[in-house]
Enzyme design. Structure first.
Site, PDB file in Angstrom:
ATOM      1  N   CYS A 439       0.816  -1.222   0.000  1.00  0.00           N
ATOM      2  CA  CYS A 439       0.000   0.000   0.000  1.00  0.00           C
ATOM      3  C   CYS A 439       0.847   1.270   0.000  1.00  0.00           C
ATOM      4  CB  CYS A 439      -0.970   0.001   1.173  1.00  0.00           C
ATOM      5  SG  CYS A 439      -0.218  -0.303   2.779  1.00  0.00           S
ATOM      6  N   ASP A 563      -7.729   5.302  -1.352  1.00  0.00           N
ATOM      7  CA  ASP A 563      -7.293   4.086  -0.661  1.00  0.00           C
ATOM      8  C   ASP A 563      -6.525   3.174  -1.615  1.00  0.00           C
ATOM      9  OD1 ASP A 563      -7.035   1.772   0.836  1.00  0.00           O
ATOM     10  OD2 ASP A 563      -9.018   1.965   1.750  1.00  0.00           O
ATOM     11  N   HIS A 565      -5.596   0.201  -1.123  1.00  0.00           N
ATOM     12  CA  HIS A 565      -5.855  -1.215  -0.851  1.00  0.00           C
ATOM     13  C   HIS A 565      -6.890  -1.827  -1.799  1.00  0.00           C
ATOM     14  CE1 HIS A 565      -4.390   0.577   2.956  1.00  0.00           C
ATOM     15  NE2 HIS A 565      -3.722  -0.558   3.058  1.00  0.00           N
TER      16      HIS A 565
END
Length: 606
Positions: A439, A563, A565
Protein backbone atom coordinates in the site's frame (compact mmCIF):
# COMPACT_ATOMS: atom_id res chain seq x y z
CA UNK A 1 -17.72 53.30 -32.93
CA UNK A 2 -19.22 52.52 -29.52
CA UNK A 3 -17.73 49.40 -27.98
CA UNK A 4 -21.05 48.22 -26.53
CA UNK A 5 -21.18 45.78 -23.64
CA UNK A 6 -17.73 45.00 -22.21
CA UNK A 7 -16.82 42.05 -20.00
CA UNK A 8 -13.39 41.45 -18.43
CA UNK A 9 -12.18 38.09 -17.15
CA UNK A 10 -11.52 38.11 -13.38
CA UNK A 11 -8.26 36.21 -13.99
CA UNK A 12 -6.81 39.42 -15.45
CA UNK A 13 -7.27 41.30 -12.19
CA UNK A 14 -6.13 38.40 -10.00
CA UNK A 15 -2.95 37.94 -12.04
CA UNK A 16 -2.24 41.68 -12.03
CA UNK A 17 -2.74 41.73 -8.26
CA UNK A 18 -0.34 38.83 -7.67
CA UNK A 19 2.25 40.35 -9.99
CA UNK A 20 2.20 43.61 -8.06
CA UNK A 21 4.25 42.06 -5.25
CA UNK A 22 6.80 40.75 -7.75
CA UNK A 23 7.64 44.22 -9.09
CA UNK A 24 6.49 43.37 -12.63
CA UNK A 25 5.68 46.47 -14.73
CA UNK A 26 1.93 46.59 -15.20
CA UNK A 27 1.76 47.93 -18.73
CA UNK A 28 0.65 45.88 -21.70
CA UNK A 29 -2.05 44.67 -24.08
CA UNK A 30 -5.59 43.47 -23.47
CA UNK A 31 -6.90 40.85 -25.89
CA UNK A 32 -10.19 39.12 -26.53
CA UNK A 33 -13.06 39.05 -29.01
CA UNK A 34 -14.53 42.35 -30.11
CA UNK A 35 -17.73 42.70 -32.08
CA UNK A 36 -19.68 45.86 -33.05
CA UNK A 37 -21.92 45.63 -29.97
CA UNK A 38 -19.78 43.74 -27.47
CA UNK A 39 -16.27 43.03 -26.29
CA UNK A 40 -15.10 40.08 -24.20
CA UNK A 41 -11.59 40.66 -22.80
CA UNK A 42 -10.18 37.30 -21.73
CA UNK A 43 -6.46 37.94 -21.26
CA UNK A 44 -3.59 40.37 -20.90
CA UNK A 45 0.12 40.40 -21.64
CA UNK A 46 2.69 42.80 -20.24
CA UNK A 47 5.21 44.42 -22.54
CA UNK A 48 8.39 42.39 -22.61
CA UNK A 49 10.65 45.02 -21.07
CA UNK A 50 7.94 47.07 -19.39
CA UNK A 51 8.35 49.97 -21.81
CA UNK A 52 6.70 51.14 -25.03
CA UNK A 53 9.78 51.07 -27.26
CA UNK A 54 9.13 47.50 -28.46
CA UNK A 55 5.35 47.79 -28.55
CA UNK A 56 5.15 46.93 -32.25
CA UNK A 57 7.19 43.74 -31.78
CA UNK A 58 5.16 42.79 -28.70
CA UNK A 59 1.97 43.23 -30.73
CA UNK A 60 3.10 40.69 -33.36
CA UNK A 61 4.52 38.29 -30.78
CA UNK A 62 1.21 38.25 -28.91
CA UNK A 63 -0.66 36.86 -31.92
CA UNK A 64 1.93 34.10 -32.29
CA UNK A 65 0.93 32.55 -28.98
CA UNK A 66 -2.75 33.38 -28.34
CA UNK A 67 -5.55 31.51 -30.18
CA UNK A 68 -6.79 32.71 -33.55
CA UNK A 69 -9.96 34.77 -33.60
CA UNK A 70 -8.69 36.95 -30.76
CA UNK A 71 -7.73 40.57 -31.28
CA UNK A 72 -5.82 43.19 -29.36
CA UNK A 73 -8.71 45.12 -27.81
CA UNK A 74 -6.82 47.63 -25.72
CA UNK A 75 -3.97 48.54 -23.43
CA UNK A 76 -3.63 48.77 -19.68
CA UNK A 77 -1.35 50.75 -17.42
CA UNK A 78 -1.00 52.00 -13.87
CA UNK A 79 -1.86 55.66 -13.38
CA UNK A 80 -0.98 56.16 -9.72
CA UNK A 81 -3.53 57.26 -7.17
CA UNK A 82 -6.18 58.53 -9.59
CA UNK A 83 -7.72 57.29 -12.84
CA UNK A 84 -9.65 60.44 -13.70
CA UNK A 85 -9.85 61.33 -17.38
CA UNK A 86 -7.21 64.13 -17.53
CA UNK A 87 -4.57 61.95 -15.86
CA UNK A 88 -5.40 58.93 -18.03
CA UNK A 89 -5.36 61.06 -21.19
CA UNK A 90 -1.93 62.44 -20.36
CA UNK A 91 -0.57 58.97 -19.65
CA UNK A 92 -2.12 57.56 -22.83
CA UNK A 93 -0.51 60.25 -25.00
CA UNK A 94 2.74 58.25 -24.85
CA UNK A 95 0.98 55.23 -26.38
CA UNK A 96 -0.49 56.98 -29.41
CA UNK A 97 2.72 57.35 -31.51
CA UNK A 98 3.55 53.68 -30.94
CA UNK A 99 0.01 52.53 -31.74
CA UNK A 100 0.13 54.44 -35.02
CA UNK A 101 3.15 52.36 -36.05
CA UNK A 102 1.30 49.06 -35.63
CA UNK A 103 -0.21 47.78 -38.85
CA UNK A 104 -3.78 46.69 -38.22
CA UNK A 105 -4.24 48.39 -34.87
CA UNK A 106 -4.30 51.88 -36.35
CA UNK A 107 -7.14 50.74 -38.67
CA UNK A 108 -9.45 50.25 -35.69
CA UNK A 109 -11.99 52.95 -34.98
CA UNK A 110 -11.12 52.88 -31.28
CA UNK A 111 -9.12 51.10 -28.62
CA UNK A 112 -9.94 50.36 -24.99
CA UNK A 113 -7.79 51.85 -22.24
CA UNK A 114 -7.82 50.25 -18.78
CA UNK A 115 -6.44 52.54 -16.08
CA UNK A 116 -5.52 50.31 -13.14
CA UNK A 117 -6.67 51.20 -9.65
CA UNK A 118 -3.89 50.51 -7.16
CA UNK A 119 -5.95 49.55 -4.13
CA UNK A 120 -8.77 47.57 -5.75
CA UNK A 121 -8.01 46.44 -9.30
CA UNK A 122 -11.60 45.43 -10.01
CA UNK A 123 -12.53 49.09 -9.53
CA UNK A 124 -10.16 50.16 -12.30
CA UNK A 125 -11.54 52.60 -14.86
CA UNK A 126 -12.10 51.66 -18.50
CA UNK A 127 -12.11 54.17 -21.34
CA UNK A 128 -12.71 53.91 -25.08
CA UNK A 129 -10.30 56.01 -27.13
CA UNK A 130 -11.64 57.14 -30.51
CA UNK A 131 -8.87 57.65 -33.06
CA UNK A 132 -10.89 60.10 -35.16
CA UNK A 133 -12.04 62.41 -32.35
CA UNK A 134 -8.93 61.68 -30.25
CA UNK A 135 -11.10 61.59 -27.16
CA UNK A 136 -11.55 59.21 -24.23
CA UNK A 137 -15.04 58.06 -23.23
CA UNK A 138 -15.62 56.25 -19.96
CA UNK A 139 -17.05 52.75 -20.44
CA UNK A 140 -18.91 50.56 -17.97
CA UNK A 141 -17.85 46.92 -17.75
CA UNK A 142 -18.61 43.81 -15.77
CA UNK A 143 -16.16 41.28 -14.37
CA UNK A 144 -16.95 37.72 -15.36
CA UNK A 145 -16.17 34.80 -17.63
CA UNK A 146 -17.96 34.19 -20.90
CA UNK A 147 -19.79 30.92 -21.51
CA UNK A 148 -20.48 31.84 -25.11
CA UNK A 149 -17.07 31.13 -26.64
CA UNK A 150 -16.39 28.10 -28.83
CA UNK A 151 -12.97 26.52 -29.20
CA UNK A 152 -11.95 25.46 -32.71
CA UNK A 153 -8.96 23.22 -33.41
CA UNK A 154 -7.38 22.54 -36.80
CA UNK A 155 -4.73 19.90 -37.43
CA UNK A 156 -2.77 18.75 -40.43
CA UNK A 157 0.71 18.55 -41.90
CA UNK A 158 2.46 21.03 -44.15
CA UNK A 159 5.78 20.30 -45.80
CA UNK A 160 8.51 22.81 -46.49
CA UNK A 161 11.95 22.49 -48.03
CA UNK A 162 14.85 24.83 -48.60
CA UNK A 163 18.42 24.93 -49.82
CA UNK A 164 21.07 24.95 -47.09
CA UNK A 165 23.85 27.36 -48.15
CA UNK A 166 27.06 27.85 -46.23
CA UNK A 167 26.16 31.40 -45.18
CA UNK A 168 23.68 31.72 -42.31
CA UNK A 169 22.19 34.92 -43.71
CA UNK A 170 21.20 33.16 -46.93
CA UNK A 171 19.97 30.14 -44.98
CA UNK A 172 17.59 32.18 -42.85
CA UNK A 173 16.46 34.05 -45.95
CA UNK A 174 15.65 30.73 -47.66
CA UNK A 175 13.73 29.42 -44.64
CA UNK A 176 11.82 32.68 -44.34
CA UNK A 177 10.89 32.61 -48.03
CA UNK A 178 9.54 29.05 -47.84
CA UNK A 179 7.50 29.64 -44.68
CA UNK A 180 6.14 32.84 -46.21
CA UNK A 181 5.08 30.87 -49.30
CA UNK A 182 3.23 28.40 -47.06
CA UNK A 183 1.62 31.28 -45.21
CA UNK A 184 0.40 32.74 -48.51
CA UNK A 185 -1.04 29.35 -49.52
CA UNK A 186 -2.95 29.07 -46.25
CA UNK A 187 -4.35 32.58 -46.69
CA UNK A 188 -5.45 31.88 -50.26
CA UNK A 189 -8.50 30.21 -51.74
CA UNK A 190 -6.73 26.85 -52.02
CA UNK A 191 -7.08 26.36 -48.26
CA UNK A 192 -10.16 24.73 -46.72
CA UNK A 193 -11.20 23.17 -43.42
CA UNK A 194 -12.99 19.85 -43.07
CA UNK A 195 -15.21 19.52 -40.01
CA UNK A 196 -14.27 16.16 -38.49
CA UNK A 197 -16.83 13.37 -38.84
CA UNK A 198 -19.03 15.37 -41.18
CA UNK A 199 -19.37 16.36 -44.82
CA UNK A 200 -18.83 20.03 -44.03
CA UNK A 201 -15.90 21.72 -45.77
CA UNK A 202 -15.40 25.43 -45.15
CA UNK A 203 -13.36 27.39 -47.67
CA UNK A 204 -11.48 30.62 -47.18
CA UNK A 205 -13.72 31.90 -49.95
CA UNK A 206 -16.88 31.69 -47.88
CA UNK A 207 -19.17 32.22 -50.87
CA UNK A 208 -18.56 28.56 -51.75
CA UNK A 209 -19.59 27.26 -48.33
CA UNK A 210 -23.33 27.86 -48.35
CA UNK A 211 -24.25 26.00 -51.57
CA UNK A 212 -21.72 23.20 -51.02
CA UNK A 213 -22.68 22.38 -47.44
CA UNK A 214 -26.34 23.22 -47.33
CA UNK A 215 -25.63 25.97 -44.81
CA UNK A 216 -27.72 29.09 -44.65
CA UNK A 217 -26.52 32.63 -44.18
CA UNK A 218 -28.01 32.45 -40.67
CA UNK A 219 -26.17 29.28 -39.60
CA UNK A 220 -24.36 29.94 -36.32
CA UNK A 221 -21.07 28.42 -35.22
CA UNK A 222 -22.76 26.44 -32.45
CA UNK A 223 -24.95 24.72 -35.05
CA UNK A 224 -21.90 23.13 -36.66
CA UNK A 225 -21.99 20.42 -33.99
CA UNK A 226 -25.36 19.27 -35.29
CA UNK A 227 -23.60 18.16 -38.48
CA UNK A 228 -21.08 15.96 -36.66
CA UNK A 229 -21.59 12.21 -36.70
CA UNK A 230 -19.17 9.50 -35.64
CA UNK A 231 -19.69 7.72 -38.95
CA UNK A 232 -18.85 10.82 -40.97
CA UNK A 233 -22.26 10.76 -42.66
CA UNK A 234 -24.72 13.61 -42.70
CA UNK A 235 -26.75 13.84 -39.54
CA UNK A 236 -30.47 13.65 -40.10
CA UNK A 237 -32.96 15.53 -37.99
CA UNK A 238 -33.89 12.26 -36.27
CA UNK A 239 -30.30 11.50 -35.27
CA UNK A 240 -29.07 15.02 -34.65
CA UNK A 241 -26.49 15.15 -31.90
CA UNK A 242 -26.66 17.52 -28.98
CA UNK A 243 -24.39 20.53 -29.15
CA UNK A 244 -21.10 20.00 -27.34
CA UNK A 245 -20.21 23.65 -27.00
CA UNK A 246 -17.98 23.01 -23.99
CA UNK A 247 -15.70 20.81 -26.11
CA UNK A 248 -13.39 21.69 -28.94
CA UNK A 249 -14.69 21.48 -32.51
CA UNK A 250 -12.11 19.66 -34.63
CA UNK A 251 -11.17 20.46 -38.22
CA UNK A 252 -8.69 18.95 -40.67
CA UNK A 253 -6.54 21.22 -42.80
CA UNK A 254 -6.97 20.77 -46.57
CA UNK A 255 -4.94 22.35 -49.37
CA UNK A 256 -6.14 22.09 -52.96
CA UNK A 257 -3.23 20.90 -55.10
CA UNK A 258 -4.79 20.99 -58.59
CA UNK A 259 -7.04 23.27 -60.61
CA UNK A 260 -7.08 27.00 -61.20
CA UNK A 261 -7.31 27.85 -57.50
CA UNK A 262 -4.13 25.92 -56.71
CA UNK A 263 -2.32 27.64 -59.58
CA UNK A 264 -3.57 31.14 -58.81
CA UNK A 265 -0.32 32.10 -57.07
CA UNK A 266 1.91 30.92 -59.92
CA UNK A 267 3.06 32.92 -62.91
CA UNK A 268 0.78 32.36 -65.89
CA UNK A 269 3.19 31.78 -68.75
CA UNK A 270 4.62 28.99 -70.86
CA UNK A 271 6.76 26.50 -68.90
CA UNK A 272 10.40 27.49 -68.56
CA UNK A 273 13.00 24.85 -67.72
CA UNK A 274 16.13 26.04 -65.97
CA UNK A 275 18.88 23.45 -65.50
CA UNK A 276 21.83 24.12 -63.21
CA UNK A 277 24.38 21.43 -62.43
CA UNK A 278 25.90 21.88 -58.95
CA UNK A 279 26.14 20.22 -55.57
CA UNK A 280 24.13 21.61 -52.69
CA UNK A 281 22.38 20.56 -49.49
CA UNK A 282 18.62 20.53 -49.29
CA UNK A 283 16.51 20.06 -46.17
CA UNK A 284 12.84 19.18 -45.89
CA UNK A 285 10.72 19.50 -42.75
CA UNK A 286 7.19 18.26 -42.10
CA UNK A 287 5.39 20.83 -39.98
CA UNK A 288 2.83 19.28 -37.56
CA UNK A 289 0.08 21.91 -37.66
CA UNK A 290 -2.12 22.10 -34.56
CA UNK A 291 -3.79 25.47 -34.02
CA UNK A 292 -6.64 26.82 -31.87
CA UNK A 293 -9.14 29.60 -32.44
CA UNK A 294 -12.05 31.16 -30.56
CA UNK A 295 -15.40 32.32 -31.92
CA UNK A 296 -18.72 33.22 -30.33
CA UNK A 297 -21.38 30.51 -30.37
CA UNK A 298 -23.81 32.82 -32.15
CA UNK A 299 -21.28 34.11 -34.69
CA UNK A 300 -22.17 33.25 -38.30
CA UNK A 301 -20.24 30.29 -39.69
CA UNK A 302 -18.45 32.58 -42.13
CA UNK A 303 -16.12 33.73 -39.30
CA UNK A 304 -14.73 30.20 -38.82
CA UNK A 305 -12.35 30.10 -41.83
CA UNK A 306 -11.02 33.55 -40.94
CA UNK A 307 -10.38 32.55 -37.32
CA UNK A 308 -8.67 29.29 -38.29
CA UNK A 309 -6.58 30.97 -40.98
CA UNK A 310 -5.47 33.59 -38.47
CA UNK A 311 -4.42 30.82 -36.08
CA UNK A 312 -2.55 28.95 -38.83
CA UNK A 313 -0.60 31.92 -40.14
CA UNK A 314 0.45 32.91 -36.62
CA UNK A 315 1.57 29.35 -35.93
CA UNK A 316 3.66 29.27 -39.11
CA UNK A 317 5.45 32.41 -37.93
CA UNK A 318 6.07 30.77 -34.55
CA UNK A 319 7.47 27.71 -36.33
CA UNK A 320 9.73 29.95 -38.40
CA UNK A 321 11.15 31.50 -35.22
CA UNK A 322 11.57 28.06 -33.65
CA UNK A 323 13.51 26.68 -36.62
CA UNK A 324 15.75 29.73 -36.82
CA UNK A 325 16.45 29.86 -33.08
CA UNK A 326 17.19 26.17 -32.61
CA UNK A 327 18.92 25.05 -35.82
CA UNK A 328 22.51 23.88 -35.35
CA UNK A 329 25.09 22.82 -37.92
CA UNK A 330 22.55 22.34 -40.70
CA UNK A 331 20.38 20.24 -38.38
CA UNK A 332 16.86 21.60 -38.28
CA UNK A 333 14.39 20.71 -35.51
CA UNK A 334 10.76 19.82 -36.05
CA UNK A 335 8.78 22.68 -34.46
CA UNK A 336 5.90 21.19 -32.47
CA UNK A 337 2.98 23.20 -31.06
CA UNK A 338 1.76 22.59 -27.50
CA UNK A 339 -1.55 23.98 -26.21
CA UNK A 340 -1.35 25.18 -22.62
CA UNK A 341 -4.17 26.12 -20.26
CA UNK A 342 -2.50 27.16 -16.99
CA UNK A 343 -4.93 27.32 -14.03
CA UNK A 344 -4.23 31.04 -13.70
CA UNK A 345 -5.57 31.89 -17.18
CA UNK A 346 -9.00 31.73 -18.77
CA UNK A 347 -7.59 31.18 -22.26
CA UNK A 348 -5.17 28.89 -24.06
CA UNK A 349 -1.61 29.66 -25.04
CA UNK A 350 0.03 27.77 -27.89
CA UNK A 351 3.78 27.42 -27.52
CA UNK A 352 5.98 26.01 -30.28
CA UNK A 353 9.00 24.05 -29.04
CA UNK A 354 11.60 22.09 -31.02
CA UNK A 355 11.38 18.32 -30.77
CA UNK A 356 14.09 16.45 -28.87
CA UNK A 357 15.28 19.42 -26.83
CA UNK A 358 15.46 19.01 -23.05
CA UNK A 359 13.51 21.20 -20.64
CA UNK A 360 16.60 22.91 -19.25
CA UNK A 361 17.51 24.29 -22.68
CA UNK A 362 14.09 25.93 -22.97
CA UNK A 363 13.98 27.42 -19.48
CA UNK A 364 14.73 30.99 -20.58
CA UNK A 365 11.91 30.87 -23.15
CA UNK A 366 9.45 29.57 -20.57
CA UNK A 367 10.52 32.14 -18.00
CA UNK A 368 10.02 34.97 -20.49
CA UNK A 369 6.55 33.74 -21.46
CA UNK A 370 5.43 33.18 -17.88
CA UNK A 371 6.62 36.68 -17.04
CA UNK A 372 4.75 38.24 -19.97
CA UNK A 373 1.48 36.46 -19.14
CA UNK A 374 1.78 37.18 -15.40
CA UNK A 375 2.20 33.52 -14.45
CA UNK A 376 4.11 32.40 -11.34
CA UNK A 377 7.84 32.07 -11.92
CA UNK A 378 8.33 29.16 -9.52
CA UNK A 379 6.16 26.49 -11.17
CA UNK A 380 6.47 24.49 -14.41
CA UNK A 381 3.41 25.69 -16.30
CA UNK A 382 4.59 25.80 -19.92
CA UNK A 383 6.69 22.67 -20.29
CA UNK A 384 5.70 20.26 -23.08
CA UNK A 385 4.35 17.89 -20.41
CA UNK A 386 1.99 20.65 -19.26
CA UNK A 387 0.16 20.55 -22.59
CA UNK A 388 -3.61 20.43 -22.22
CA UNK A 389 -5.20 17.01 -22.73
CA UNK A 390 -8.19 17.30 -25.02
CA UNK A 391 -10.85 14.61 -25.08
CA UNK A 392 -9.31 11.61 -26.79
CA UNK A 393 -5.74 12.90 -26.48
CA UNK A 394 -4.91 11.38 -23.12
CA UNK A 395 -4.24 7.66 -22.88
CA UNK A 396 -3.43 6.14 -19.49
CA UNK A 397 -3.64 2.71 -17.93
CA UNK A 398 -4.71 4.36 -14.69
CA UNK A 399 -7.72 6.38 -13.62
CA UNK A 400 -7.09 10.12 -13.38
CA UNK A 401 -8.53 12.34 -10.62
CA UNK A 402 -10.89 9.77 -9.11
CA UNK A 403 -12.23 12.31 -6.60
CA UNK A 404 -13.92 14.50 -9.21
CA UNK A 405 -17.70 14.42 -8.71
CA UNK A 406 -17.63 13.38 -5.05
CA UNK A 407 -19.66 15.44 -2.59
CA UNK A 408 -19.12 16.05 1.10
CA UNK A 409 -21.48 17.31 3.76
CA UNK A 410 -19.56 19.25 6.40
CA UNK A 411 -21.99 22.06 7.37
CA UNK A 412 -20.31 25.39 6.69
CA UNK A 413 -17.10 23.63 5.70
CA UNK A 414 -14.53 24.81 3.18
CA UNK A 415 -12.77 22.36 0.90
CA UNK A 416 -9.00 22.33 0.47
CA UNK A 417 -8.07 19.70 -2.12
CA UNK A 418 -5.19 18.54 -4.29
CA UNK A 419 -4.32 20.94 -7.11
CA UNK A 420 -3.70 19.29 -10.46
CA UNK A 421 -3.88 15.77 -11.85
CA UNK A 422 -2.79 12.45 -10.38
CA UNK A 423 -3.13 8.75 -11.19
CA UNK A 424 -4.81 6.23 -8.91
CA UNK A 425 -2.28 3.50 -8.08
CA UNK A 426 -3.55 0.59 -6.00
CA UNK A 427 -3.08 -3.10 -5.21
CA UNK A 428 -2.78 -5.67 -8.02
CA UNK A 429 -1.96 -3.24 -10.83
CA UNK A 430 0.91 -3.69 -13.32
CA UNK A 431 0.61 -7.50 -13.07
CA UNK A 432 1.99 -7.20 -9.55
CA UNK A 433 0.42 -9.06 -6.63
CA UNK A 434 1.21 -6.76 -3.73
CA UNK A 435 -2.00 -7.40 -1.80
CA UNK A 436 -1.28 -7.09 1.91
CA UNK A 437 2.09 -5.33 1.74
CA UNK A 438 2.33 -2.80 -1.11
CA UNK A 439 0.00 0.00 0.00
CA UNK A 440 2.79 2.50 0.78
CA UNK A 441 4.46 1.74 -2.54
CA UNK A 442 1.18 2.45 -4.33
CA UNK A 443 0.64 5.68 -2.41
CA UNK A 444 4.17 6.74 -3.35
CA UNK A 445 3.43 5.98 -7.00
CA UNK A 446 0.36 8.22 -6.80
CA UNK A 447 2.50 11.03 -5.35
CA UNK A 448 5.10 10.65 -8.10
CA UNK A 449 2.36 10.61 -10.75
CA UNK A 450 1.25 14.02 -9.49
CA UNK A 451 4.71 15.50 -10.07
CA UNK A 452 4.89 13.84 -13.48
CA UNK A 453 1.49 15.08 -14.67
CA UNK A 454 2.26 18.61 -13.45
CA UNK A 455 5.40 18.67 -15.58
CA UNK A 456 7.98 18.54 -12.79
CA UNK A 457 9.59 15.38 -14.17
CA UNK A 458 9.70 13.17 -17.22
CA UNK A 459 10.76 10.12 -15.22
CA UNK A 460 8.65 6.99 -15.28
CA UNK A 461 6.68 5.82 -12.26
CA UNK A 462 9.09 3.47 -10.42
CA UNK A 463 8.15 -0.15 -9.76
CA UNK A 464 8.21 -1.70 -6.28
CA UNK A 465 11.61 -3.21 -7.01
CA UNK A 466 13.00 0.11 -8.25
CA UNK A 467 11.71 1.84 -5.12
CA UNK A 468 13.42 -0.78 -2.99
CA UNK A 469 16.66 -0.38 -4.95
CA UNK A 470 16.64 3.38 -4.33
CA UNK A 471 16.35 2.79 -0.58
CA UNK A 472 19.25 0.33 -0.75
CA UNK A 473 21.39 2.69 -2.85
CA UNK A 474 21.05 5.54 -0.35
CA UNK A 475 22.00 3.23 2.51
CA UNK A 476 18.63 3.27 4.25
CA UNK A 477 17.88 -0.45 3.78
CA UNK A 478 19.93 -3.65 3.41
CA UNK A 479 20.25 -5.38 0.03
CA UNK A 480 17.79 -8.09 1.05
CA UNK A 481 14.95 -5.54 0.71
CA UNK A 482 15.13 -5.72 -3.11
CA UNK A 483 12.55 -8.20 -4.37
CA UNK A 484 11.03 -8.72 -0.92
CA UNK A 485 7.52 -8.03 0.37
CA UNK A 486 8.70 -5.79 3.19
CA UNK A 487 6.59 -2.78 4.09
CA UNK A 488 7.85 0.77 3.88
CA UNK A 489 6.55 3.84 5.68
CA UNK A 490 6.27 7.60 5.38
CA UNK A 491 9.95 8.24 6.03
CA UNK A 492 10.98 5.85 3.26
CA UNK A 493 8.49 7.54 0.94
CA UNK A 494 10.12 10.91 1.67
CA UNK A 495 13.60 9.45 1.01
CA UNK A 496 12.53 8.15 -2.40
CA UNK A 497 10.90 11.46 -3.34
CA UNK A 498 14.07 13.31 -2.43
CA UNK A 499 16.40 10.91 -4.23
CA UNK A 500 14.27 10.18 -7.30
CA UNK A 501 12.68 13.60 -7.92
CA UNK A 502 14.76 15.96 -5.77
CA UNK A 503 11.54 16.79 -3.89
CA UNK A 504 11.72 17.58 -0.19
CA UNK A 505 8.92 16.58 2.17
CA UNK A 506 7.59 17.78 5.47
CA UNK A 507 6.85 14.99 7.98
CA UNK A 508 3.88 15.60 10.26
CA UNK A 509 3.69 13.27 13.28
CA UNK A 510 0.63 12.57 15.42
CA UNK A 511 0.72 10.14 18.34
CA UNK A 512 -2.83 8.86 17.71
CA UNK A 513 -5.43 8.97 14.97
CA UNK A 514 -7.60 11.04 17.29
CA UNK A 515 -4.93 13.75 17.32
CA UNK A 516 -5.10 14.12 13.54
CA UNK A 517 -8.17 16.36 13.84
CA UNK A 518 -6.03 18.96 15.61
CA UNK A 519 -3.90 19.24 12.46
CA UNK A 520 -6.75 20.45 10.25
CA UNK A 521 -5.25 23.91 9.83
CA UNK A 522 -1.87 22.51 8.76
CA UNK A 523 -3.52 20.14 6.29
CA UNK A 524 -5.66 22.93 4.84
CA UNK A 525 -2.60 25.17 4.51
CA UNK A 526 -0.70 22.39 2.75
CA UNK A 527 -3.37 21.90 0.09
CA UNK A 528 -3.75 25.66 -0.31
CA UNK A 529 -0.04 26.44 -0.77
CA UNK A 530 1.51 23.17 -2.00
CA UNK A 531 -1.43 21.27 -3.49
CA UNK A 532 0.33 17.88 -3.50
CA UNK A 533 -1.23 14.59 -2.33
CA UNK A 534 -0.19 13.42 1.15
CA UNK A 535 0.89 9.91 2.10
CA UNK A 536 -0.31 8.92 5.58
CA UNK A 537 1.29 5.88 7.20
CA UNK A 538 0.08 4.36 10.44
CA UNK A 539 0.53 0.88 11.86
CA UNK A 540 0.62 -1.49 8.89
CA UNK A 541 -1.57 0.64 6.61
CA UNK A 542 -0.93 3.54 4.25
CA UNK A 543 -3.47 5.95 2.80
CA UNK A 544 -3.35 8.89 0.42
CA UNK A 545 -5.00 12.13 1.55
CA UNK A 546 -6.29 14.28 -1.31
CA UNK A 547 -7.94 17.03 0.70
CA UNK A 548 -9.91 18.15 3.74
CA UNK A 549 -13.33 19.72 4.23
CA UNK A 550 -13.08 21.82 7.37
CA UNK A 551 -15.34 24.13 9.33
CA UNK A 552 -12.93 26.33 11.25
CA UNK A 553 -15.62 27.56 13.65
CA UNK A 554 -17.06 24.18 14.70
CA UNK A 555 -13.99 22.04 14.08
CA UNK A 556 -15.99 19.60 11.94
CA UNK A 557 -13.65 17.86 9.54
CA UNK A 558 -13.66 15.27 6.79
CA UNK A 559 -10.76 13.83 4.84
CA UNK A 560 -10.70 13.05 1.12
CA UNK A 561 -9.09 9.60 1.05
CA UNK A 562 -7.67 7.66 -1.89
CA UNK A 563 -7.29 4.09 -0.66
CA UNK A 564 -4.44 2.07 -2.25
CA UNK A 565 -5.86 -1.22 -0.85
CA UNK A 566 -8.40 -1.53 -3.68
CA UNK A 567 -7.87 -4.74 -5.68
CA UNK A 568 -10.49 -4.43 -8.44
CA UNK A 569 -10.49 -3.10 -11.99
CA UNK A 570 -10.40 0.50 -13.16
CA UNK A 571 -14.11 1.12 -12.60
CA UNK A 572 -14.67 4.67 -11.36
CA UNK A 573 -18.28 4.03 -10.31
CA UNK A 574 -17.31 1.08 -8.12
CA UNK A 575 -14.37 2.98 -6.65
CA UNK A 576 -16.52 5.96 -5.68
CA UNK A 577 -19.66 4.04 -4.66
CA UNK A 578 -17.73 1.60 -2.47
CA UNK A 579 -15.70 4.36 -0.83
CA UNK A 580 -12.26 3.47 -2.16
CA UNK A 581 -12.07 7.14 -3.00
CA UNK A 582 -14.29 9.25 -0.79
CA UNK A 583 -14.79 11.64 2.08
CA UNK A 584 -14.15 10.05 5.49
CA UNK A 585 -14.85 11.24 9.01
CA UNK A 586 -12.54 11.14 12.00
CA UNK A 587 -13.62 7.57 12.75
CA UNK A 588 -11.76 6.42 9.62
CA UNK A 589 -8.45 6.65 11.46
CA UNK A 590 -7.33 4.19 14.14
CA UNK A 591 -7.76 6.26 17.27
CA UNK A 592 -4.91 4.49 19.10
CA UNK A 593 -2.28 4.26 16.33
CA UNK A 594 0.36 6.88 15.60
CA UNK A 595 0.63 8.33 12.08
CA UNK A 596 3.38 9.94 10.06
CA UNK A 597 2.23 12.13 7.19
CA UNK A 598 4.60 12.67 4.27
CA UNK A 599 3.72 16.08 2.79
CA UNK A 600 5.72 16.74 -0.43
CA UNK A 601 6.84 20.34 -0.91
CA UNK A 602 6.94 22.07 -4.29
CA UNK A 603 10.40 22.55 -5.81
CA UNK A 604 11.18 26.08 -6.98
CA UNK A 605 11.51 25.39 -10.71
CA UNK A 606 10.01 26.69 -13.94
Amino acid sequence: MACGKVSISPSIFSNLASSNSENIPRTGFLFGIRRPNSCQIIGCKVFRDGSLKNMCHDYTATFNIIPGGLDICGVFFKTGESAVKPIVAKKFEKFIPEIEKIKGLEDSASILVLALENRDLEKSTLYDYNFESQDLTKVDYNVGESNSLLKLRVRGTLSTGFEVPAENDKLFSNIHAEITALKNSVEGEACAYHLNNSRIILHNNYAENIPENGLSANTSCSQLTSHINASGDDVTQKKKQKSTTNDVIDFNLLLQMTGEVALSSTVTCAPVIHHEHRQYKFSRISLPIDALAYVYQDDPVEVVPNALTSALTSQLLSMLCCIMNHSKNSAFPVPRPHHMLPPYLSHFLTVVYPDNVDDDSLESERRSLQHQFLLPLNKPLLRPRNAFKFSGDFVSDYLINTHVGLKTSVPGGKQFVVQGDYEYHHYMQDRMDDNGWGCAYRSLQTLISWFKLQGYTEKLIPTHKQIQQILVDIGDKPLKLVGSKEWIGSMEVSYVLQNYLDVNSKILFVSTGAELASKARELAEHFLTQGTPIMAGGGVLAQTILGVDWNEDTGDLKYLILDPHYTGGEDLKVIQDKGWCGWKGQEFWDQNTYYNLCMPQLPDVI
